[in-house]
Every structure is written in C-alpha cells, then in structure tokens.
Design a protein around this motif. Structure first.
Motif, mmCIF file in Angstrom:
data_model
loop_
_atom_site.group_PDB
_atom_site.id
_atom_site.type_symbol
_atom_site.label_atom_id
_atom_site.label_comp_id
_atom_site.label_asym_id
_atom_site.label_seq_id
_atom_site.Cartn_x
_atom_site.Cartn_y
_atom_site.Cartn_z
ATOM 1 N N ALA A 1 33.111 -42.432 90.925
ATOM 2 C CA ALA A 1 31.920 -41.587 91.021
ATOM 3 C C ALA A 1 31.832 -40.706 89.783
ATOM 4 O O ALA A 1 32.813 -40.092 89.372
ATOM 5 N N GLY A 2 30.670 -40.669 89.179
ATOM 6 C CA GLY A 2 30.453 -39.813 88.026
ATOM 7 C C GLY A 2 30.894 -40.380 86.693
ATOM 8 O O GLY A 2 30.613 -39.791 85.652
ATOM 9 N N ASP B 1 26.596 -46.004 94.723
ATOM 10 C CA ASP B 1 27.744 -45.247 94.220
ATOM 11 C C ASP B 1 28.092 -45.674 92.802
ATOM 12 O O ASP B 1 28.611 -44.877 92.024
ATOM 13 N N HIS C 1 21.500 -38.775 88.332
ATOM 14 C CA HIS C 1 22.120 -39.535 89.433
ATOM 15 C C HIS C 1 23.622 -39.316 89.429
ATOM 16 O O HIS C 1 24.250 -39.285 88.384
ATOM 17 N N ARG C 2 24.198 -39.179 90.606
ATOM 18 C CA ARG C 2 25.637 -38.902 90.725
ATOM 19 C C ARG C 2 26.494 -40.166 90.635
ATOM 20 O O ARG C 2 27.709 -40.101 90.568
#
Length: 195
Positions: free
Chosen positions: A30-31, A139, A165-166
């Motif tokens: 994530a990220g 994700d 967006h994450r």
C-alpha cells in the motif's frame, strides 16, 4: 514497513527457449509508487501480466495477499464490441459496480455509459480502461502506458487522480515527467535483470 500485498520472487519467463527475464523479484505494498522502465520489447508488459496473474512464470513464485484488490490495465485493451461503456466499467468491481458508481466514474472521464465499445478513439479507449481499473478502489494498480492517446487535460486529471489514490502503483510509461511526478522508486528491467 508493511508487508507486501503483491510480490514476485525469483521469476523467470522464457519465450522461444530464450529468457525474457531471469531471477526477477519485486514487492509492492500500500502506498508504494514505482515505475518500470527499460527497452521496448524487454519484457515490461510481460512482467505486469505476471503480476496481474494473467500469465504464469516458468519458475518463481507470485504472492497476492488474500483479499487484496489488484487492478491491471493493459497497454492495448481488448473490448467486447457488444458491451456498452457502462457495462465494461462495471466489471472493475467483482460482481459488477452499482449504476451510481459507474455514472460517477464515467462523469470523471467524460464518457457516456450507453456508448458501445466499438468505434472508440484511442483516447476514449484509454479513458474507459482507466475508469474500469479505478472504480473498484484497488489496493494495487498495475498500469501499462496509461497516458497513451490521452490529451494534456486527461493526463493532468489522471496524474491528480493517481496522486490522491492510496493504492500501491506500478507504472510503465514513456512519459518521463508523468513518472517523475508519480513514482518514488524506479525499477529498471535491462537484458532480463531488474535493478
């Protein structure tokens, strides 16, 4: 550091008995914001297809965190000409996206839900593909040449949308400025090895 949502360990793929790449390992969480660069024909799109689960490596292991939503946009989309734009975008959510989400997403990309997928221009095809991968709030986003055929206004919108967006992000693009603004890590695929 959070555990990866998607990883590939020691992957090799052969075409015609010759390795496209060997011993490739990478992980995305994530990220994460990574770009994949290298020569044309060097295996970048193939690597994204492996990460998306569309093709299997000849060796190595692909891991997807259970429940992780992975969205893949190919460089050359293949559309069912019998589908409408709205129907196609809805497929970005398992079981189909509700109509109000489809309408909101298509409003963002400036497309009508009732248009059929045949006879779309290159830019329209790209905007529909982008809508389809974004609607499911994935994700991890795997995007192969997302700015192809887009005008400047659409590229600027996409850049803002992806920056906000994450999701973890792996991009292939020849648009160097786009990559510099969105990625924090560069993966270089060169002669079958990733650096």
């Amino acid at each position: 550091m959070a555990p990866p949502l998607l990883s590939l360990a020691d992957a090799t793929i052969l075409f015609g008995g010759r390795p496209t790449f060997t011993g490739v390992s990478l992980a995305l969480g994530a990220g994460d914001r990574a770009c994949l660069v290298g020569r044309n024909g060097g295996g970048k799109s193939t690597l994204l297809k492996i990460l998306a689960g569309l093709i299997q490596p000849d060796s190595g292991k692909l891991f997807r965190q259970p429940g992780a939503r992975i969205a893949y946009m190919p460089q050359l989309p293949v559309f069912d000409p019998a589908m409408t734009v709205g129907d196609f975008v809805a497929t970005g959510v398992a079981g189909g996206a509700p109509d109000h989400l489809v309408a909101a997403m298509l409003d963002e990309v400036g497309m009508r839900a009732d248009r059929t997928l045949d006879h779309l221009s290159g830019g329209e095809s790209r905007r529909v593909s982008i809508a389809q991968v974004l609607i499911g709030d994935p994700d991890i986003l795997l995007l192969d040449e997302p700015t192809n055929h887009l005008d400047i206004v659409s590229i600027e919108w996409l850049e803002r949308r992806l920056a906000a967006h994450r999701a973890g992000l792996l991009l292939i693009s020849h648009d160097r400025a786009f990559l510099e603004r969105l990625s924090t890590r560069t993966l270089w695929l060169d002669r079958g090895t990733i650096y």
